[in-house]
Design an enzyme around this catalytic site. Structure first.
Site, PDB file in Angstrom:
ATOM      1  N   ASP A 198      44.876  34.669  46.694  1.00 51.70           N
ATOM      2  CA  ASP A 198      43.444  34.691  46.387  1.00 51.70           C
ATOM      3  C   ASP A 198      42.848  33.365  46.853  1.00 51.70           C
ATOM      4  OD1 ASP A 198      43.202  37.259  44.954  1.00 51.70           O
ATOM      5  OD2 ASP A 198      44.661  36.331  43.640  1.00 51.70           O
ATOM      6  N   SER A 211      51.116  42.113  44.984  1.00 48.56           N
ATOM      7  CA  SER A 211      49.838  42.275  44.301  1.00 48.56           C
ATOM      8  C   SER A 211      50.024  43.333  43.231  1.00 48.56           C
ATOM      9  CB  SER A 211      48.774  42.738  45.306  1.00 48.56           C
ATOM     10  OG  SER A 211      47.668  43.304  44.620  1.00 48.56           O
ATOM     11  N   SER A 212      49.341  43.140  42.123  1.00 47.81           N
ATOM     12  CA  SER A 212      49.419  44.157  41.066  1.00 47.81           C
ATOM     13  C   SER A 212      48.871  45.482  41.574  1.00 47.81           C
ATOM     14  CB  SER A 212      48.623  43.701  39.848  1.00 47.81           C
ATOM     15  OG  SER A 212      49.113  42.452  39.413  1.00 47.81           O
ATOM     16  N   GLN A 228      34.683  40.343  36.393  1.00 49.17           N
ATOM     17  CA  GLN A 228      34.961  40.153  37.816  1.00 49.17           C
ATOM     18  C   GLN A 228      35.170  41.464  38.564  1.00 49.17           C
ATOM     19  OE1 GLN A 228      38.637  37.801  36.762  1.00 49.17           O
ATOM     20  NE2 GLN A 228      39.432  38.693  38.630  1.00 49.17           N
ATOM     21  N   ALA A 238      49.899  42.741  34.470  1.00 42.23           N
ATOM     22  CA  ALA A 238      50.654  43.494  35.483  1.00 42.23           C
ATOM     23  C   ALA A 238      51.472  42.504  36.324  1.00 42.23           C
ATOM     24  CB  ALA A 238      49.737  44.350  36.348  1.00 42.23           C
ATOM     25  N   HIS A 261      53.748  36.247  40.120  1.00 40.99           N
ATOM     26  CA  HIS A 261      53.405  35.553  38.868  1.00 40.99           C
ATOM     27  C   HIS A 261      54.609  34.754  38.356  1.00 40.99           C
ATOM     28  CE1 HIS A 261      50.430  38.972  38.699  1.00 40.99           C
ATOM     29  NE2 HIS A 261      49.647  37.955  38.450  1.00 40.99           N
ATOM     30  N   GLN A 288      48.060  31.389  46.387  1.00 40.89           N
ATOM     31  CA  GLN A 288      47.240  31.267  47.609  1.00 40.89           C
ATOM     32  C   GLN A 288      46.759  32.619  48.121  1.00 40.89           C
ATOM     33  OE1 GLN A 288      49.647  29.018  50.366  1.00 40.89           O
ATOM     34  NE2 GLN A 288      48.828  27.064  49.646  1.00 40.89           N
ATOM     35  N   VAL A 333      53.861  35.087  47.527  1.00 35.82           N
ATOM     36  CA  VAL A 333      55.201  35.688  47.514  1.00 35.82           C
ATOM     37  C   VAL A 333      55.091  37.064  48.181  1.00 35.82           C
ATOM     38  CG1 VAL A 333      57.106  36.488  46.061  1.00 35.82           C
ATOM     39  CG2 VAL A 333      55.813  34.441  45.422  1.00 35.82           C
TER      40      VAL A 333
HETATM   41  O1  PAF Z   1      43.664  35.759  40.077  1.00 31.36           O
HETATM   42  C1  PAF Z   1      43.574  36.373  38.989  1.00 31.36           C
HETATM   43  O2  PAF Z   1      44.525  36.981  38.510  1.00 31.36           O
HETATM   44  C2  PAF Z   1      42.239  36.363  38.256  1.00 31.36           C
HETATM   45  O3  PAF Z   1      41.166  36.340  39.134  1.00 31.36           O
HETATM   46  C3  PAF Z   1      42.133  35.221  37.224  1.00 31.36           C
HETATM   47  C4  PAF Z   1      42.213  33.859  37.898  1.00 31.36           C
HETATM   48  C5  PAF Z   1      43.226  35.358  36.199  1.00 31.36           C
HETATM   49  C6  PAF Z   1      40.785  35.297  36.505  1.00 31.36           C
HETATM   50  O4  PAF Z   1      40.644  36.484  35.800  1.00 31.36           O
END
Ligand code: PAF
Length: 295
Positions: free
Chosen positions: A160, A195-196, A69, A40, A45, A158, A186
């Site tokens: 996350d 954010s997605s 996760q 996404a 990105h 940053q 960004v």
């Molecule tokens: O930040 C993310 O998009 C995810 O947590 C990652 C680092 C790709 C791990 O799945």
């Protein structure tokens, strides 16, 4: 393994570990920068991909919605999956290789994952307190991706921030031979951090969500710990009465290196972090803030 016609810059797209190993070997001896993603892809990105291209001769990308996760009540099933658009962005950014594994490919073909990377106390704070197991899932998949890709450098955003702290610690504590590069968040012109998950927001929810960045700006205008928190809290409290309301999870001002509480006489950069829900969407944002006197 699929390869585009030589005239177009589309990356090699691989789906299995064996294909990845072959495609990675074919990149030798070039230096390699990895951008791990959940897919996404958005302009944030794209900035990571562009930075990766500055740091190494070849950019490689993973697109994997990592079930490890996501908590049982979280949005794993509805997480946006936009593979065609993602691959188009990777191609535009000049990526050499994209790994798009299935869940089975990542976890089941060893008989299911039994050993994971345990983040310790750092993984139980802030995001970890609200999302038990989240950071074990992140570190485990990132460790696997580091082994599979063997990148020279890996680039993370940053936004996350706690994830970044933990990845840096994992790399240092477990001696991964990779350099970690981080990139500023960004934002949309009105301040919303990309954010997605923003695509879940209705127009009204998006309006309420702007309180996160406004609270960070209000906090950033202060230099004394209590004043930083009070200024940010005031904005968030007002948003809690908006329609739809912002539901605050946490507002925290912590040491950017280990996420510990700041000593009362702390001077230096601190990390102001916010997590909140608007509707059913959980959002996080953060800013680095200068605490104490001085320029
Ligand atoms: O930040 C993310 O998009 C995810 O947590 C990652 C680092 C790709 C791990 O799945």
């Amino acid at each position: 393994m699929s390869r585009s016609p030589a005239s177009t810059p589309a990356p090699v797209v691989v789906r299995t570990r064996a294909e990845l190993a072959a495609a990675r070997a074919a990149l030798e001896p070039a230096t390699v920068a990895l951008v791990p993603t959940l897919g996404a892809l958005h302009a944030g990105h794209r900035a990571l991909l562009d930075r990766a291209a500055e740091l190494a001769e070849r950019v490689v990308v993973s697109i994997f919605v990592n079930p490890l996760q996501f908590g049982p009540a979280e949005d794993f099933n509805r997480y946006p999956r936009t593979l065609d658009a993602d691959l188009a962005m990777c191609a535009e950014a000049g990526a050499a290789l994209v790994f798009v594994p299935s869940v089975e490919q990542m976890y089941a073909d060893t008989g299911g994952i039994a050993v994971t990377v345990e983040p310790g106390e750092l993984g139980r704070m802030l995001e970890g307190a609200s999302r038990p197991g989240h950071f074990a899932g992140v570190l485990t998949v990132v460790a696997k991706l580091f082994h599979l890709f063997r990148p020279d450098v890996a680039v993370f955003g940053q936004k996350d921030a706690q994830q970044l702290v933990l990845i840096r610690r994992m790399v240092a504590d477990l001696d991964f031979p990779v350099r970690i590069e981080e990139l500023t968040t960004v934002r949309e012109p009105d301040g919303l951090a990309l954010s997605s998950r923003n695509r879940y927001l209705s127009t009204a929810e998006r309006r309420t969500a702007l309180a996160l960045s406004r609270a960070l700006w209000a906090g950033s205008a202060q230099t004394e710990q209590a004043a930083v928190l009070a200024a940010a809290a005031e904005v968030l409290a007002e948003a809690a009465t908006a329609d739809p309301p912002l539901q605050l999870d946490y507002l925290a001002l912590v040491d950017p290196n280990d996420l510990s509480e700041l000593a009362p006489d702390y001077v230096g950069e601190a990390f102001l972090a916010i997590a909140a829900k608007v509707g059913t969407t959980r959002l996080i944002d953060n800013a680095r803030i200068k605490i104490g006197p001085g320029p």
